[in-house]
Scaffold this motif. Structure first.
Motif, PDB file in Angstrom:
ATOM      1  N   PHE A  26       0.839  -1.205   0.000  1.00  0.00           N
ATOM      2  CA  PHE A  26       0.000   0.000   0.000  1.00  0.00           C
ATOM      3  C   PHE A  26       0.868   1.246   0.000  1.00  0.00           C
ATOM      4  CE2 PHE A  26       0.248   1.874   4.291  1.00  0.00           C
ATOM      5  CZ  PHE A  26       0.879   0.857   5.002  1.00  0.00           C
ATOM      6  N   THR A  27       0.248   2.363  -0.443  1.00  0.00           N
ATOM      7  CA  THR A  27       0.915   3.655  -0.302  1.00  0.00           C
ATOM      8  C   THR A  27      -0.067   4.588   0.376  1.00  0.00           C
ATOM      9  OG1 THR A  27       0.156   4.320  -2.489  1.00  0.00           O
ATOM     10  CG2 THR A  27       2.396   3.529  -2.334  1.00  0.00           C
ATOM     11  N   LEU A  28       0.461   5.538   1.090  1.00  0.00           N
ATOM     12  CA  LEU A  28      -0.355   6.519   1.788  1.00  0.00           C
ATOM     13  C   LEU A  28       0.418   7.823   1.721  1.00  0.00           C
ATOM     14  CD1 LEU A  28      -2.812   6.965   3.760  1.00  0.00           C
ATOM     15  CD2 LEU A  28      -1.199   6.498   5.598  1.00  0.00           C
ATOM     16  N   ALA A  29      -0.220   8.887   1.226  1.00  0.00           N
ATOM     17  CA  ALA A  29       0.506  10.155   1.087  1.00  0.00           C
ATOM     18  C   ALA A  29      -0.462  11.318   1.175  1.00  0.00           C
ATOM     19  CB  ALA A  29       1.245  10.192  -0.243  1.00  0.00           C
ATOM     20  N   ALA A  30       0.055  12.456   1.568  1.00  0.00           N
ATOM     21  CA  ALA A  30      -0.760  13.669   1.638  1.00  0.00           C
ATOM     22  C   ALA A  30      -0.125  14.734   0.765  1.00  0.00           C
ATOM     23  CB  ALA A  30      -0.848  14.153   3.082  1.00  0.00           C
ATOM     24  N   THR A  31      -0.974  15.540   0.180  1.00  0.00           N
ATOM     25  CA  THR A  31      -0.451  16.650  -0.627  1.00  0.00           C
ATOM     26  C   THR A  31      -1.464  17.780  -0.538  1.00  0.00           C
ATOM     27  OG1 THR A  31       0.358  17.292  -2.802  1.00  0.00           O
ATOM     28  CG2 THR A  31      -1.524  15.794  -2.767  1.00  0.00           C
TER      29      THR A  31
END
Lengths: 454, 375
Positions: free
Chosen positions: B102-107
């Protein structure tokens, strides 16, 4: 010198073929290990090991001893002795300059024929010519005690400790009648590991099992030369193969985890050779199995290990397979390595799949034992068992595409249905055909390329 | 030994460590007496000790030099947490490696508002290198989503584009020169991804990894499953050939009919966007979790009440539940907290999740009972 010696070695690679998935509770792991040596080349005298620091030109990287049966029976027919002399001369011509060599005449005792001073000669145009001249001394008369031939060869080889590649060629035409089997065994135990040897039986009065035992102990091939006239060609090809060897004493090192048991280690290509009993311990949980000397070639090994069972979802290293070369200082160099894994799964589709390579070589081993048991039964007069066993052999040879063995089988039995293995024994099977089949029953074929993908 | 000497926990004969307190149950390796002469000194222990037998050292190839057991890989258990959400992935019990990723990121969007992106992928076990496939897809989709959102692309086209680039990346694995494993298909995986930004949650998927909406208020608001599996069972139910009970009882129920990979006929990314009107969490997960709690309401019972404020803890609890239930597959969960901001108004989406409680204004147009697919 370590780095120089290393650069002269062929490059070894290993490939592992297996189905690593095991069902819950399963413990047996099978793998085929393909070992390929390349890049050594087969020309030129390449210095190896301690001999490498000798002056160029004086380099001897291999030693060869020809052991020729000179028992009385070699004169019946007289062409046998003549062909043996001619074949030995051809072999001598094939010896590369700089290679150490000797010729031994074997009867109930062993006699040095060339150079005859308790040492090895160094091949040059002059010594090759002198050696060929001395072959006139090869005359028939006496008995057969192969152990004495091997003992003399061993003594001669050991005069040149600096040469690592030592190879013998042994020719006989009869049974080892003038020596107790246990004495021969003792000799084999003593000299094995000192040199390798290819063995040839000429005619049909020798015993397949006996010659194979000698060849196996000395990590060489055993074969029949039914026609004395074919000896020269056979000697030439054996000698060419021997001259192509670049590295000796390579061992297959098998590491297994605690509480695991190596069920067997077999060479399965180019021919079958059970190495299981040849293990020598090599540190914790590891053992070395001898493979002899290598040129540019590829061989397959079947390794079967029983590991302690682990729960589904676990992965274990069932075996670590290395090719190792002992160094002069007691160290070992790892030439190549491959991993045999075990993964326990509850996915039946994965755990029930059989590796095509493992299945193929299991079939080849069964083929060889069917032939040997079938011919044994035939000798004992049990035609029913013999027919059943050779029928199974025909089916396996057909199924696995071993055409060479299939053709040899056809000389002994009439094949009615190769798929089902229905056969009839031929009338008047020649002794030579029957012995050829038995001797070459251990010859295997590799998995066809198309099967490797599946 | 039948119980742990440390805490009295009953033991299995095969245990090497106590399940409860972690006490090592194998005798400590004997400490060599200090040697008098330097020549008899043993070399110092190098490298880590095996987690299985506790006795052997781990070799360079990652296996114990004594018992041969593979050592845990970093991927066996992965946790990630940031301001906008959290994710946990675990090998489970019955699989030898974690093929989920999985990937989890904020922008932030061009207008400065925050956006959170999560992608969960499940490698197909019957394919070659499923672990690489899932990681490749998760990385590619995550990267594509972030880039698109930062450039002001709308969430739904961004989602379709991201799944397309993930599909291309996984398909490319089949042609990278690695020999295929015998009997295995080209590398393949499923994908489910979510974007929470500007009051709208957008979900995209291929395969049978799922997204659920779990509101904080479980009594008056309704938990929803937002995805329709690309699976044999779903196909049979949709075609009216079987009831849900019949379809899921079949051995083929979980065979997927859509995936990312070189041998996928055509990758059709499904997307759905919705506007939550109450606070809650968006949960995306692999079948390693939902196999044990299929219905949205049963899953909601397992989601901690404080999931929105502590998403990592909620994700861990869900993974722990699936492991305890048997852990037959790898388990991956990402939890994205969603806090609607009525002040900025509602965005009109196809799927407006209602608030059943009549006292909560304003009521949007009534939504369809089942999420519809777009694209």
């Amino acid at each position: 010198m370590a780095s120089l010696a290393k650069s002269n070695l062929p490059r070894f690679t290993t490939e592992i073929f297996q189905n690593e998935y095991l069902a819950e509770g399963a413990r047996e792991v099978n793998a085929i290990v393909t070992v390929t040596a390349t890049g050594g080349g087969t020309t030129g005298g390449r210095p190896l090991g301690p001999g490498a620091d000798a002056a160029p030109g004086a380099v001897q990287d291999a030693a060869v001893i020809l052991m020729v049966d000179c028992s009385g029976s070699m004169d019946y027919p007289p062409t046998k002795m003549r062909n043996a002399r001619d074949a030995t001369a051809v072999a001598i011509d094939t010896i590369r300059d700089g290679v150490a060599f000797a010729v031994v005449a074997g009867t109930h005792e062993a006699r040095e024929v060339y150079p005859g001073d308790g040492s090895l000669a160094v091949a040059s145009p002059a010594t090759r010519e002198a050696a060929k001249q001395s072959l006139r001394k090869l005359t028939a008369g006496g008995g057969t005690a192969i152990g004495t031939w091997l003992t003399l060869a061993d003594k001669l080889f050991l005069t040149r400790h600096d040469i690592t590649i030592r190879h013998g060629i042994l020719l006989t035409d009869g049974r080892n009648e003038h020596e107790k089997p246990q004495d021969l065994q003792k000799t084999l135990d003593r000299v094995s590991g000192h040199f390798t040897a290819d063995c040839r039986g000429v005619g049909t009065d020798w015993e397949v099992a006996e010659l194979r035992k000698i060849a196996s102990a000395l990590l060489g091939t055993a074969d029949i030369v039914a026609e004395p006239a074919d000896l020269a060609e056979d000697f030439r090809s054996m000698m060419t193969a021997a001259m192509g060897k670049q590295v000796a004493d390579v061992a297959l090192r098998v590491w297994t985890p605690a509480n695991a048991r190596v069920k067997f280690v077999k060479q399965v290509a180019p021919d079958l050779e059970d190495l299981t009993q040849r293990r020598s311990e090599a540190g914790p949980r590891a053992g070395d199995y001898p493979t002899g000397s290598w040129g540019d070639e590829s061989r397959d090994y079947h390794v079967c290990v029983e590991v302690p069972s682990a729960a589904v979802g676990n992965e274990m290293l069932a075996a670590r397979i290395s090719l190792v070369l002992p160094g002069a200082d007691g160290s070992t160099e790892v030439l190549a390595q491959g991993l045999v894994r075990a993964v326990w799964t509850d996915d039946l589709a994965s755990s029930t799949r059989i590796s095509p390579q493992v299945a193929h070589y299991t079939g080849q081993a069964e083929l060889a034992s069917s032939i040997q048991e079938g011919l044994e039964a035939h000798r004992a007069g049990d035609v029913d068992t013999a027919t059943a066993k050779l029928g199974a052999a025909v089916r396996l040879a057909h199924q696995t595409g071993n055409e060479g063995t299939f053709k040899l089988l056809q000389k002994v039995v009439d094949v009615v249905d190769p798929k089902e293995g229905t056969v009839r024994f031929r009338k008047n099977v020649s002794e030579a055909d029957s012995m050829t089949l038995e001797t070459r029953s251990t010859k295997t074929v590799r998995v066809a390329a198309k099967k490797r993908e599946g | 030994m039948t119980e742990c000497p440390g805490c009295g926990e009953p033991l299995d004969p095969a245990d090497v460590f106590c399940e409860n307190c972690g006490t090592s149950l194998v005798a400590a390796p004997p400490v060599p007496a200090p040697a008098a002469g330097a020549d008899s000194a043993l070399p110092p222990a190098a490298g880590p000790v095996c987690v299985h037998c506790g006795a052997g050292l781990v070799g360079g190839d990652g296996f114990c030099e004594a018992c041969g057991m593979a050592q845990p890989s970093p991927r066996d258990h992965v946790e990630r947490s940031l301001a906008g959400g959290a994710g946990v992935s675990d090998r489970g019990v019955r699989h030898h490696r974690n093929e989920d990723s999985f990937t989890l990121a904020a922008t932030s969007l061009p207008d400065g508002r925050p956006a959170v992106v999560a992608v969960v992928c499940d490698g197909v076990s019957s394919a070659s290198r499923p672990d690489e496939a899932s990681q490749t897809a998760a990385d590619a989709a995550g990267e594509a989503l972030l880039t698109a959102l930062e450039h002001g692309e709308a969430a739904e086209p961004a989602m379709r584009g991201a799944i397309a680039s993930a599909a291309a990346a996984v398909a490319a694995l089949a042609a990278d020169g690695t020999a295929p494993e015998p009997g295995h298909n080209s590398p393949a995986c499923t994908v489910v991804s979510a974007v929470a930004a500007a009051g709208v949650v957008t979900v995209g998927w291929v395969g049978d990894s799922r997204a659920y909406w779990i509101p904080d208020d479980r009594t008056d608001a309704e938990p929803y499953r937002l995805t329709e599996d690309d699976s044999w069972a779903t196909g049979m139910i949709a075609a009216g050939l079987m009831t849900e009970a019949e379809a899921y009882a079949d051995a083929r129920a979980h065979a997927i009919t859509g995936w990312l990979g070189a041998d996928a006929d055509e990758v059709v990314p499904h997307t759905v966007a919705f506007t939550p009107h109450v606070p809650g969490v968006l949960l995306i997960c692999t079948d390693g979790l939902w196999n044990y709690a299929e219905a949205a309401t049963s899953l909601a019972d397992l989601v901690r009440a404080d999931a929105r404020t502590d998403p990592l803890r909620a994700a861990r609890a869900l993974v722990a539940f699936a492991v305890a239930a048997g852990g037959h597959d790898n388990i991956t969960v990402a939890v994205l907290p969603v806090q609607p901001d009525p002040a900025s108004g509602w965005v009109d989406t196809v799927l407006d999740l209602p608030v059943i409680k009549p006292t909560v204004p304003p009521m949007p147009s009534f939504p369809p009972a089942v999420p519809t697919e777009q694209g």
